[in-house]
Write an enzyme that holds these catalytic residues in place. Sequence first.
Site, short mmCIF file in Angstrom:
data_model
loop_
_atom_site.label_atom_id
_atom_site.label_comp_id
_atom_site.label_asym_id
_atom_site.label_seq_id
_atom_site.Cartn_x
_atom_site.Cartn_y
_atom_site.Cartn_z
CE1 TYR A 58 10.06 24.98 -0.68
CE2 TYR A 58 10.34 26.91 -0.04
CZ TYR A 58 9.66 25.83 -0.08
OH TYR A 58 8.23 25.62 0.40
CB CYS A 59 12.57 24.26 -6.88
SG CYS A 59 14.35 24.04 -7.50
CB THR A 60 11.74 19.07 -6.62
OG1 THR A 60 10.20 19.57 -6.56
CG2 THR A 60 11.78 17.69 -6.28
#
Length: 461
Positions: free
Chosen positions: A308-310
């Site tokens: 996951y990331c922004t």
Amino acid sequence: MPNSLQHFFYASAMSGIVISSTSQKPRYFFHTSKISAAATSYLKSRNRAFPFLPLSGCKFELGWKRNRPFSWECKRSFEICALSSNSQGNNWVRVQPEKDENFREEDMFVVVNFYHFVFIEDPQEEVSKHLSFMQGRNIHGRIYLNEQGINAQYSGPAKDALAYAKWVKEDHRFAGVLVQISPVSNGHAFPRLRLRYKPSLVQLEGGISHLPLLEPSIRAIPLTPSQWRNRLEALNKVNDCSNGDLNGNCILLDVRNGYEWDVGHFQGAPRPDVDCFRSTSFGLSDSMVSESDPLAAIDKEKTDVLMYCTGGIRCDVYSAILRGRGFKRLYTLMGGISHYLKSEGSAGWVGNLFVFDARLALPPPVFKPEVKTEASKTQAFLDNSFAKCYICGSKVSELRHRNCANLDCNLLFLCCMACVNQSRGCCCLKCTSAARLRPVLPGHQRYQKWHHYREVELERR
């Protein structure tokens, strides 16, 4: 204007108060603990029982700054309708605005984010088309195009910002773009517009132009926010039953920087030992053992890697790299953290969300003001026990970074208010004696260009 668009106005007349509304039924909420002393005194004069009884009919006026031509500060009247408490015992004042013929929702500023991998035969011509559309529109931000697609983060009045997103999606190549919208309180979140061709849509060591990003099967399998939440809850349940030991068949991977994790992260995700995404090297080491690499020594064919990331683009890019290194079971959070917070609230999330614009950090309620799920009612975003002051190591009360006052250092760091005052806004003792030292900024302000402070210093002399 889409019904799902949420607007937030940060009232300058009352320190720290958040006002929220929707385009269908405006509803404004004030946390009574955030109301300034002057405002509290005024409200008490209208009802001595404040804040324990409803203050129906009480009217007052708020002012908030807005960055638009010929109007730098606006005021609007509100009427208190009711006061209620939540399960944590916090008091909230619900108010509604009086009619204001000069107020237009389309003038309120928003931040828009989207990206899309698609083949663009002539990106330079595409840039020219986008620049032509921007003429006469008040948009600031970073919009990059190349042969692999587009990556855009920008701010502007809703009418301009959403018009550009709509125009982009009218092109059949970008029809499937997931457009994400979030509020901004004080005008633009970016200093200027940078719309140009860029060889890499994401900065990574060695570039990304050689990666087969246009092939969806090469990238990780996207999980919807609800699917991600189910996987996350199952993973944390297994870890709890195993006394905190990581599940050997599943790894939660935060594909961001360490300072982003310091502001907020998913429960159970280890802190990434990375200061810049450009230098990320998870799973790339030939060594079978590495303390800083959560992907070291795992079974590449049997272990699920939940990335996951922004906003999602870093995961898509990095999953293509991992696929080339032999990792078979790769999954990403569709739309990233911001999409998850809007869809699922703060369930499983701890802290705030770091963003790469003037806002720096956003609490989960910005994305989903009215949380309906029981898990989200735990208000995990208030849990800052993981966040430490960069200088003294104590817990910080505000999950928001600040830049070092030394212009030539400019380190982004978390700091408690005691150290902020003692070190004059600097990250260390050495920086306090720097030649180009900016003043300590109160609250959520951002530093301006150096010439502003240099001129102020000359005037004092």
